[in-house]
Design an enzyme around this catalytic site. Structure first.
Site, PDB file in Angstrom:
ATOM      1  N   ILE A 131       0.785  -1.098   0.022  1.00  0.00           N
ATOM      2  CA  ILE A 131       0.018  -0.082  -0.132  1.00  0.00           C
ATOM      3  C   ILE A 131       0.972   1.230  -0.048  1.00  0.00           C
ATOM      4  O   ILE A 131       2.013   1.210   0.366  1.00  0.00           O
ATOM      5  CB  ILE A 131      -1.058  -0.209   1.294  1.00  0.00           C
ATOM      6  CG1 ILE A 131      -0.401  -0.155   2.390  1.00  0.00           C
ATOM      7  CG2 ILE A 131      -2.066  -0.915   1.099  1.00  0.00           C
ATOM      8  CD1 ILE A 131      -1.239   0.096   3.768  1.00  0.00           C
ATOM      9  N   ASP A 132       0.393   2.312  -0.465  1.00  0.00           N
ATOM     10  CA  ASP A 132       1.135   3.765  -0.757  1.00  0.00           C
ATOM     11  C   ASP A 132       1.564   3.899   0.653  1.00  0.00           C
ATOM     12  O   ASP A 132       0.932   3.704   1.865  1.00  0.00           O
ATOM     13  CB  ASP A 132       0.378   4.577  -1.092  1.00  0.00           C
ATOM     14  CG  ASP A 132      -0.192   4.131  -2.629  1.00  0.00           C
ATOM     15  OD1 ASP A 132       0.604   3.350  -3.648  1.00  0.00           O
ATOM     16  OD2 ASP A 132      -1.217   4.496  -3.041  1.00  0.00           O
ATOM     17  N   LYS A 133       2.752   4.651   0.788  1.00  0.00           N
ATOM     18  CA  LYS A 133       3.292   5.334   1.797  1.00  0.00           C
ATOM     19  C   LYS A 133       2.366   6.074   2.708  1.00  0.00           C
ATOM     20  O   LYS A 133       2.355   5.753   3.899  1.00  0.00           O
ATOM     21  CB  LYS A 133       4.583   6.379   1.475  1.00  0.00           C
ATOM     22  CG  LYS A 133       4.923   7.347   2.563  1.00  0.00           C
ATOM     23  CD  LYS A 133       5.784   8.445   2.215  1.00  0.00           C
ATOM     24  CE  LYS A 133       6.386   9.376   3.225  1.00  0.00           C
ATOM     25  NZ  LYS A 133       7.121  10.472   2.679  1.00  0.00           N
ATOM     26  N   ARG A 232      -7.160   5.307  -6.022  1.00  0.00           N
ATOM     27  CA  ARG A 232      -6.909   6.739  -5.924  1.00  0.00           C
ATOM     28  C   ARG A 232      -7.273   7.010  -7.484  1.00  0.00           C
ATOM     29  O   ARG A 232      -7.737   8.174  -7.680  1.00  0.00           O
ATOM     30  CB  ARG A 232      -5.479   7.139  -5.594  1.00  0.00           C
ATOM     31  CG  ARG A 232      -5.248   6.913  -4.248  1.00  0.00           C
ATOM     32  CD  ARG A 232      -3.698   6.728  -3.962  1.00  0.00           C
ATOM     33  NE  ARG A 232      -3.144   8.059  -4.013  1.00  0.00           N
ATOM     34  CZ  ARG A 232      -1.664   8.210  -4.232  1.00  0.00           C
ATOM     35  NH1 ARG A 232      -0.961   7.277  -4.050  1.00  0.00           N
ATOM     36  NH2 ARG A 232      -1.324   9.543  -4.517  1.00  0.00           N
TER      37      ARG A 232
END
Length: 299
Positions: A131-133, A232
């Site tokens: 998952i993204d930062k 997103r």
């Protein structure tokens, strides 16, 4: 790291999508025989066959000195085979050039005494999916290659349950919706992804409205596929980007330390060894909930 091809496509295009490497880096790795197909050197224009085994070897000139670090972990489940970890917003999942400290991998290496699967190479040990930062929430981590392969296969077959909470801009009027739109590299900015029919892969996200606020909507997103930045990109595509998304959003929060309003809440899978279905849920961090209250009470 190893991959099993699931489509007929040029190997350089396939690896650009899989690894998010630049075309020049893929070419360099191929030219130096660091990329093999079925244990043999290949060329960048090779067309993959179904079930081809692709091996990407570490490039000695780009190896990182990754060290275990005693960073606290919020562990929801652990046994001899795998972990489920609740990653905080702001933590990078794995090291990369220029950022090789204080990542989730550094913490996992210390916690597991380096006993993690090696399928994704030295910089991504144990990491089954990412998952993204700036996204918080639950992640699967494998301790052995066999377990890693099984979990990756479950994700590929779309049998893993992955549900996210997202606070998005504006009001979504439908109670449920499905976004079925292919995602590929943005043609004008390779650091971004976009809905496109060019060099893209199918992407499906299911939405359910949880609450409507005066200027925002809280939704549950269920992933059917797992493309880079999928939620997103899809939400931006329908005109309701995630609030505080630094790449695809418009509305920014006053708090510069907090990431986008996206949280991986629910994770369910079949345990590769016990064969029992396990499902875990993590409430969003306190800051996330604090921001929700502000939007709920906004006039």
């Amino acid at each position: 790291m190893k991959f099993i091809s699931d489509e007929k496509i040029r190997i350089d295009k396939y690896l650009i999508q899989k690894l998010e490497f630049s075309r020049s880096k893929i070419q360099r790795l191929i030219d130096s025989n660091h990329i093999l197909v079925n244990n043999k050197p290949t060329k960048n224009n090779y067309i993959l066959h179904l079930n081809d085994e692709i091996t990407v070897q570490e490039d000695d000139t780009e190896k990182l000195d990754i060290q275990p670090e005693a960073i606290p972990l919020d562990i929801y489940y652990e046994d001899d085979y795998l972990l489920v970890v609740n990653k905080p917003s702001g933590m990078v999942v794995h090291p990369a050039p220029g950022n090789h400290e204080k990542t989730l991998v550094n913490a996992l290496m210390h916690h597991c005494n380096n006993k993690l699967s090696g399928i994704n190479g030295e910089i991504r040990p144990g990491i089954v999916h990412r998952i993204d930062k700036d996204t918080s929430g639950l992640l699967l981590v494998a301790k052995t290659d066999e377990v890693h392969n099984d979990l990756a296969n479950q994700i590929s077959k779309k049998t893993v349950t992955r549900k996210y909470l997202a606070l998005v801009e504006g009001t979504i009027h439908e109670d449920t919706a499905t976004i079925d739109a292919p995602i590929g590299r943005d043609l004008n900015n390779r650091k971004k992804m976009a809905v496109t029919n060019i060099n893209s892969k199918n992407a499906i996200t299911h939405l359910k409205i949880l609450e409507r606020y005066p200027k925002a909507t809280l939704i549950e997103c269920r992933l059917e596929t797992g493309r880079t930045h999928q939620i997103r990109v899809h939400l931006n595509y329908i005109g309701h980007p995630v609030i505080n998304d630094p790449v695809y959003g418009h509305k920014k929060l006053d708090d510069k330390e907090f990431g986008q309003m996206l949280h991986a809440k629910t994770l369910g899978f079949i345990h590769p060894v016990t064969k029992k279905y396990l499902e875990f849920s993590a409430e969003p961090p306190a800051k996330f909930q604090e921001i929700l209250e502000k939007y709920k009470n906004e006039v």
